[in-house]
Design an enzyme around this catalytic site. Sequence first.
Site, mmCIF file in Angstrom:
data_model
loop_
_atom_site.group_PDB
_atom_site.id
_atom_site.type_symbol
_atom_site.label_atom_id
_atom_site.label_comp_id
_atom_site.label_asym_id
_atom_site.label_seq_id
_atom_site.Cartn_x
_atom_site.Cartn_y
_atom_site.Cartn_z
ATOM 1 N N ASN A 168 0.798 -1.230 0.000
ATOM 2 C CA ASN A 168 0.000 0.000 0.000
ATOM 3 C C ASN A 168 0.832 1.283 0.000
ATOM 4 O OD1 ASN A 168 0.680 -0.722 2.662
ATOM 5 N ND2 ASN A 168 -1.030 0.431 3.500
ATOM 6 N N GLU A 267 3.711 -5.036 12.186
ATOM 7 C CA GLU A 267 2.718 -3.968 12.006
ATOM 8 C C GLU A 267 1.616 -4.562 11.143
ATOM 9 O OE1 GLU A 267 4.928 -0.501 10.684
ATOM 10 O OE2 GLU A 267 6.123 -0.542 12.504
ATOM 11 N N CYS A 301 -3.309 1.312 6.446
ATOM 12 C CA CYS A 301 -3.623 0.511 7.637
ATOM 13 C C CYS A 301 -4.209 1.370 8.738
ATOM 14 C CB CYS A 301 -2.377 -0.190 8.137
ATOM 15 S SG CYS A 301 -1.101 0.987 8.592
ATOM 16 N N GLU A 480 7.979 0.604 16.728
ATOM 17 C CA GLU A 480 9.145 1.148 16.038
ATOM 18 C C GLU A 480 8.983 2.661 15.994
ATOM 19 O OE1 GLU A 480 10.864 -0.874 12.725
ATOM 20 O OE2 GLU A 480 9.793 -2.734 13.117
HETATM 21 P P1 NAD Z 1 -0.029 -9.443 3.108
HETATM 22 O O1 NAD Z 1 0.083 -9.915 4.507
HETATM 23 O O2 NAD Z 1 -0.892 -10.167 2.167
HETATM 24 O O3 NAD Z 1 1.414 -9.414 2.410
HETATM 25 C C1 NAD Z 1 2.496 -8.701 2.975
HETATM 26 C C2 NAD Z 1 3.795 -9.353 2.549
HETATM 27 O O4 NAD Z 1 3.892 -10.655 3.136
HETATM 28 C C3 NAD Z 1 3.933 -9.563 1.050
HETATM 29 O O5 NAD Z 1 5.254 -9.244 0.687
HETATM 30 C C4 NAD Z 1 3.652 -11.047 0.878
HETATM 31 O O6 NAD Z 1 4.246 -11.614 -0.240
HETATM 32 C C5 NAD Z 1 4.255 -11.600 2.152
HETATM 33 N N1 NAD Z 1 3.727 -12.884 2.591
HETATM 34 C C6 NAD Z 1 2.483 -13.375 2.421
HETATM 35 N N2 NAD Z 1 2.376 -14.601 3.002
HETATM 36 C C7 NAD Z 1 3.584 -14.884 3.539
HETATM 37 C C8 NAD Z 1 4.113 -16.002 4.271
HETATM 38 N N3 NAD Z 1 3.366 -17.052 4.569
HETATM 39 N N4 NAD Z 1 5.395 -15.954 4.667
HETATM 40 C C9 NAD Z 1 6.169 -14.869 4.391
HETATM 41 N N5 NAD Z 1 5.731 -13.799 3.690
HETATM 42 C C10 NAD Z 1 4.457 -13.790 3.284
HETATM 43 O O7 NAD Z 1 -0.439 -7.900 3.223
HETATM 44 P P2 NAD Z 1 -0.766 -6.894 2.035
HETATM 45 O O8 NAD Z 1 -2.036 -7.358 1.399
HETATM 46 O O9 NAD Z 1 0.450 -6.720 1.210
HETATM 47 O O10 NAD Z 1 -1.022 -5.526 2.812
HETATM 48 C C11 NAD Z 1 -2.248 -5.138 3.330
HETATM 49 C C12 NAD Z 1 -2.330 -5.464 4.806
HETATM 50 O O11 NAD Z 1 -1.221 -4.869 5.479
HETATM 51 C C13 NAD Z 1 -3.543 -4.910 5.499
HETATM 52 O O12 NAD Z 1 -4.030 -5.857 6.411
HETATM 53 C C14 NAD Z 1 -3.014 -3.697 6.248
HETATM 54 O O13 NAD Z 1 -3.771 -3.316 7.366
HETATM 55 C C15 NAD Z 1 -1.664 -4.167 6.625
HETATM 56 N N6 NAD Z 1 -0.761 -3.047 6.877
HETATM 57 C C16 NAD Z 1 -0.430 -2.746 8.167
HETATM 58 C C17 NAD Z 1 0.389 -1.652 8.437
HETATM 59 C C18 NAD Z 1 0.749 -1.251 9.848
HETATM 60 O O14 NAD Z 1 1.598 -0.368 10.021
HETATM 61 N N7 NAD Z 1 0.149 -1.838 10.869
HETATM 62 C C19 NAD Z 1 0.880 -0.887 7.386
HETATM 63 C C20 NAD Z 1 0.515 -1.230 6.083
HETATM 64 C C21 NAD Z 1 -0.304 -2.319 5.831
HETATM 65 O O1 6OD Z 2 3.987 6.412 8.942
HETATM 66 C C1 6OD Z 2 4.511 5.329 9.198
HETATM 67 O O2 6OD Z 2 5.642 5.221 9.670
HETATM 68 C C2 6OD Z 2 3.749 4.105 8.958
HETATM 69 N N1 6OD Z 2 4.341 2.966 9.373
HETATM 70 C C3 6OD Z 2 2.564 4.162 8.344
HETATM 71 C C4 6OD Z 2 1.759 3.044 8.075
HETATM 72 C C5 6OD Z 2 0.727 3.132 7.217
HETATM 73 C C6 6OD Z 2 -0.084 2.000 6.915
HETATM 74 O O3 6OD Z 2 -0.605 1.792 5.859
#
Ligand code: NAD
Ligand code: 6OD
Length: 499
Positions: A168, A267, A301, A480
């Site tokens: 994202n 995260e 997120c 972090e």
């Molecule tokens: P995802 O979990 O599908 O994928 C993230 C990464 O993990 C990708 O690079 C993917 O290839 C890898 N991956 C998937 N399965 C794996 C496994 N079994 N072992 C190792 N690696 C693996 O997430 P996404 O769809 O790319 O992103 C969206 C999600 O991320 C949403 O749930 C969002 O809330 C979350 N997100 C959280 C934050 C935060 O700061 N908390 C920030 C951004 C996104």
């Molecule tokens: O601003 C940041 O450092 C951070 N980790 C943002 C996360 C955004 C989630 O989509």
Amino acid sequence: MNVQALRSAEAKGTVDRLNFIGGEFVTGSGGKTFENRSPADGRLLGLVHEASEADVARAVAAAKSALTGPWGGMAITERVDLLYGLVDGINKRFNDFLEAECADTGKPMSLASHVDIPRGAANFKIFADIIKNVGSEFFTMATPDGTGAINYALRRPKGVIAVVCPWNLPLLLMTWKVGPALACGNAVVVKPSEETPSTATLLGEVMNSVGIPAGVYNVVHGFGPGSAGEFLTRHPQVDAITFTGETRTGEAIMKAAANGVRPVSFELGGKNPAIVFADADMDKAIEGTMRSVFANCGQVCLGTERVYVERPIFEEFVKRLKKGAEGMKLGRSEDPEVNMGPLISQEHRDKVMSYYKLAADEGATVVTGGGIPDMGEDLAGGAWVAPTIWTGLPESSRIVQEEIFGPCCHVQPFDTEEEAVRLANDTEYGLAAAVWTENASRAHRVAAQMQVGICWINSWFLRDLRTPFGGSKHSGIGREGGVHSLEFYTEMTNVCLKL
Ligand code: NAD
Ligand code: 6OD
């Protein structure tokens, strides 16, 4: 570098993305590639060379040997100068990063030029500044013989860090981990999302151009299970894993990390509330909620998917949010008027559309949106969805409980502060909240009760990178940001000296 692969891509007007291992761009040894397609119109952007298990092992080995080479012995001042060089290096190629990020994600350039790319660079500066200035603990102690002892703590790099990233905010979220990891003297192997392989690859070019030693920064492309993500996280020579993505993926990675008791920093997902009190500045609350719901096509997120509005202003708030949503301009990244791009992929659109259908089936009032907009023939192959607002669903609805990760929210009235706090916390997630009120006492009182990692008051996504960032409950493990990143990316040794 595989010159033949790059030439054939150039001839087709596409750009292939290679792995970056030990300072060199390489194809996958298994010969596998996958397509990188534009989410805006479905056109082929290029092929991505998937890393095999052997390639991942080579990347980990390259990182390990960097730790015992010039990088491992480098003075902090020299390391810090290299990180400042990375900031300049990204900024010099700002447009290359901007174009690559917008091609992969379809997000508006007006957004990425203000958020993704500048933050992608700033993440190196902030952690260079922190590591340069941070002190260490020191304690004197009494001993029975009266001579005493002194204790001081040393920070050592943790070693090889696996950095597994989402799609994202690709560059921003990747450098948010790589910045502190390198500042602390570690070496990294990055696994970008399969949806957004480009900016992590471009960063390899910048690493070489500023003189970061080979092996310090490696990139392996591929998917999760049975591919680079799994190969990397279960590799025994990886010393720690930092991951941003879905909660369910975090669970799988945590199992892999259990072998060898490797530490994790997670995260994860969110289902973030906004609480709008009747005493809020309505203009600010609408502007902020428009951003928190719809920015990046709702794929943040920290974004708001549940809005609780105090009853006296509920109708006016919904009316104004609807007007805002209906005024959004969807379209191509490069159009300066556009403020919403597509979702990341057709697959993700299927998921978001399944929630749009569920909301209708569950009897939600669809205030606006709820479907796929007509984007014309030119963009018909893209993953477009309409900005959507619902009201009228019970708290128990899946729409109100599950992370959708699209440009949508459910708005619900409340009558008392206690009720608003209870509703906001009624979720398995605990990432972020936004509170809108002009009453300062209430603002602090409510913020203190939010079960989240970050609570904004009268703002959203306002980030001071020195502050702790992370999630509670199912939204993550650890914090972090600022010195909190140092806790994860270093091991501390206490030195106790008897005088
Ligand atoms: P995802 O979990 O599908 O994928 C993230 C990464 O993990 C990708 O690079 C993917 O290839 C890898 N991956 C998937 N399965 C794996 C496994 N079994 N072992 C190792 N690696 C693996 O997430 P996404 O769809 O790319 O992103 C969206 C999600 O991320 C949403 O749930 C969002 O809330 C979350 N997100 C959280 C934050 C935060 O700061 N908390 C920030 C951004 C996104
Ligand atoms: O601003 C940041 O450092 C951070 N980790 C943002 C996360 C955004 C989630 O989509």
